[in-house]
Design a protein around this motif. Structure first.
Motif: not given
Length: 166
Positions: A2-4, A120-128, A147-151, A162-166
């Protein structure tokens, strides 16, 4: 992957004069320049294309760990609109990136991925708090299962995403 990227349109208007001679040729391919000149809102189209290129570049950088950004190495396709979002692709560096762009009067925000099903798997990350970097690449670390999830982190002016993918 992912990228944003996000662009604060008020700040962009103050800091960048994209209409100055030669600017478009340095950043945008001939096809993209045509998209801009044919657009009803040229300012918005400039920042939508820019945001898409930046989001795709962040994936390229994550994949290669290279900082070789040349905007002309990435080319945006025309976009389709669905449910208020602009969808398209960016090709470059022998890869294809899928983009989803939200454009408002205040900002342009693009999410890019290497697989369109990933939207569909990307979500905003509130807590960094759990974000750590390996090299310059941010990841969300889970201490419970290692686990390491891309951010992907982007900020410009008054906006931050800030987005992450699960």
């Amino acid at each position: 992957m992912i990228g944003n990227d996000i662009a604060d349109l008020t700040l962009a208007a103050q800091q960048s004069n994209w209409q100055r001679p030669g600017f478009l040729r340095k950043i945008f391919t001939e096809f993209e320049q045509l998209l801009i000149t044919e657009s009803l809102n040229r300012d918005l189209m400039v920042w939508m294309l820019w945001s898409r290129k930046e989001a795709a570049y962040k994936i390229f950088n994550r994949q290669t760990n290279l900082r070789l950004y040349n905007p002309l190495d990435f080319e945006c396709s025309a976009m389709t609109v669905s449910a208020g979002f602009h969808y398209g692709t960016v090709s470059g560096k022998n890869a294809l990136y899928y983009t989803k762009t939200e454009a408002t009067t205040a900002f342009v925000h693009t999410i890019a991925t290497t697989n369109p099903d990933d939207f569909a798997r990307i979500y905003p990350l509130k807590n960094e708090d759990a974000i750590l970097k390996k090299g310059n690449i941010p990841y969300l670390f889970s201490s419970s299962d290692a686990r390491q999830q891309p951010v992907s982190i982007s900020h410009h002016g008054q906006f931050r995403r800030v987005i992450a993918i699960n």
